[in-house]
Design a protein around this motif. Structure first.
Motif, PDB file in Angstrom:
ATOM      1  N   PRO A 115      35.516  40.288  40.408  1.00  0.00           N
ATOM      2  CA  PRO A 115      35.651  41.504  39.596  1.00  0.00           C
ATOM      3  C   PRO A 115      34.578  41.663  38.517  1.00  0.00           C
ATOM      4  O   PRO A 115      34.052  42.754  38.323  1.00  0.00           O
TER       5      PRO A 115
ATOM      6  N   VAL B 269      30.937  42.919  39.868  1.00  0.00           N
ATOM      7  CA  VAL B 269      30.745  44.208  40.537  1.00  0.00           C
ATOM      8  C   VAL B 269      29.626  44.964  39.825  1.00  0.00           C
ATOM      9  O   VAL B 269      29.592  45.053  38.596  1.00  0.00           O
TER      10      VAL B 269
ATOM     11  N   LEU C 234      32.754  45.011  48.563  1.00  0.00           N
ATOM     12  CA  LEU C 234      33.198  43.862  47.774  1.00  0.00           C
ATOM     13  C   LEU C 234      33.437  42.638  48.638  1.00  0.00           C
ATOM     14  O   LEU C 234      33.510  41.525  48.125  1.00  0.00           O
TER      15      LEU C 234
ATOM     16  N   ARG D 229      34.596  53.875  46.054  1.00  0.00           N
ATOM     17  CA  ARG D 229      34.738  52.451  45.723  1.00  0.00           C
ATOM     18  C   ARG D 229      34.648  52.258  44.208  1.00  0.00           C
ATOM     19  O   ARG D 229      35.433  51.536  43.608  1.00  0.00           O
TER      20      ARG D 229
ATOM     21  N   VAL E  38      37.642  50.796  41.922  1.00  0.00           N
ATOM     22  CA  VAL E  38      37.402  49.567  41.157  1.00  0.00           C
ATOM     23  C   VAL E  38      37.656  49.818  39.678  1.00  0.00           C
ATOM     24  O   VAL E  38      38.418  49.093  39.034  1.00  0.00           O
ATOM     25  N   ASP E  39      37.029  50.834  39.107  1.00  0.00           N
ATOM     26  CA  ASP E  39      37.191  51.142  37.680  1.00  0.00           C
ATOM     27  C   ASP E  39      36.721  52.568  37.431  1.00  0.00           C
ATOM     28  O   ASP E  39      35.531  52.821  37.223  1.00  0.00           O
TER      29      ASP E  39
ATOM     30  N   SER F  79      42.196  50.441  36.089  1.00  0.00           N
ATOM     31  CA  SER F  79      41.136  49.763  36.836  1.00  0.00           C
ATOM     32  C   SER F  79      41.806  48.847  37.854  1.00  0.00           C
ATOM     33  O   SER F  79      42.549  47.943  37.483  1.00  0.00           O
TER      34      SER F  79
ATOM     35  N   TYR G 151      40.372  46.796  40.089  1.00  0.00           N
ATOM     36  CA  TYR G 151      39.705  45.522  40.399  1.00  0.00           C
ATOM     37  C   TYR G 151      38.927  45.074  39.174  1.00  0.00           C
ATOM     38  O   TYR G 151      37.699  45.067  39.134  1.00  0.00           O
ATOM     39  N   LYS G 152      39.655  44.736  38.147  1.00  0.00           N
ATOM     40  CA  LYS G 152      39.066  44.336  36.882  1.00  0.00           C
ATOM     41  C   LYS G 152      39.945  43.242  36.291  1.00  0.00           C
ATOM     42  O   LYS G 152      41.167  43.291  36.422  1.00  0.00           O
TER      43      LYS G 152
ATOM     44  N   PRO H 256      43.413  41.046  38.796  1.00  0.00           N
ATOM     45  CA  PRO H 256      43.223  42.451  39.167  1.00  0.00           C
ATOM     46  C   PRO H 256      44.470  42.983  39.874  1.00  0.00           C
ATOM     47  O   PRO H 256      45.232  42.224  40.476  1.00  0.00           O
TER      48      PRO H 256
ATOM     49  N   ALA I 244      39.906  42.241  46.486  1.00  0.00           N
ATOM     50  CA  ALA I 244      38.708  42.907  46.998  1.00  0.00           C
ATOM     51  C   ALA I 244      38.953  43.577  48.345  1.00  0.00           C
ATOM     52  O   ALA I 244      38.500  44.708  48.575  1.00  0.00           O
TER      53      ALA I 244
ATOM     54  N   VAL J 202      40.905  46.789  47.971  1.00  0.00           N
ATOM     55  CA  VAL J 202      40.039  47.876  47.505  1.00  0.00           C
ATOM     56  C   VAL J 202      39.297  48.479  48.686  1.00  0.00           C
ATOM     57  O   VAL J 202      39.262  49.700  48.861  1.00  0.00           O
TER      58      VAL J 202
END
Length: 159
Positions: A26, A29, A41, A97, A101-102, A114, A116-117, A139, A143, A146
């Motif tokens: 994460p 990225v 990812l 993506r 992710v964010d 978010s 994937y944080k 997260p 990955a 996501v």
């Protein structure tokens, strides 16, 4: 014959290790200035069916809590975020993506979490309860999830 089986198993183990090693953490990225994440990812293609499951499942992504997604059979669909019908016509795979992710890299002030944080996060619980979590948080999605959600979103075209 056993030697061939052993070599095949060893090759499969190395292949699995290589695939795992290719996963982007994460905090590693890379976003473009426009908020896109151009690189996968995982290095593996996403599965749209699994992405649909993530999007509709409360304990996973729960996208339908905030977005309308007509392709999903969900009893309640939110209206906080933009409708995701036709998402693949409005955004590229890299843009989607990045948003998953964010979203804050694309939409400043977005309330979308978010997915994937691991940090850093603002922790208002300290000011209210004094019990906010410390350190990095896991997260919401891994990955591959996501990538699966992005693959699902890429199937959502205007009819």
């Amino acid at each position: 014959m056993n030697r061939h089986v052993a070599w095949a198993a060893l090759a499969a183990t190395f292949a699995a290790s290589a695939a795992f090693a290719a996963e982007t953490a994460p905090m590693d990225v890379k976003f473009t200035d426009a908020g896109e994440v151009t690189d996968s990812l995982t290095g593996q293609p996403g599965d749209p069916a699994k992405g649909a499951e993530v999007a509709a499942t409360k304990s996973l992504g729960n996208c339908v809590a905030c977005h309308v997604v007509s392709a999903l059979d969900a009893a309640f669909q939110g209206n906080i975020g933009p409708e995701l019908n036709g998402a693949a016509d409005r955004w590229s795979e890299a843009q989607l993506r990045g948003i998953v992710v964010d979203a804050k890299h694309t939409f400043e002030g977005s309330v979308m979490p978010s997915m994937y944080k691991t940090g850093p996060f603002i922790r208002p619980g300290d000011g209210y309860t004094g019990k906010a979590a410390t350190g990095d948080l896991a997260p919401i999605l891994n990955a591959q999830q996501v990538e699966d959600v992005v693959a699902f979103l890429m199937t959502l075209k205007e009819e």
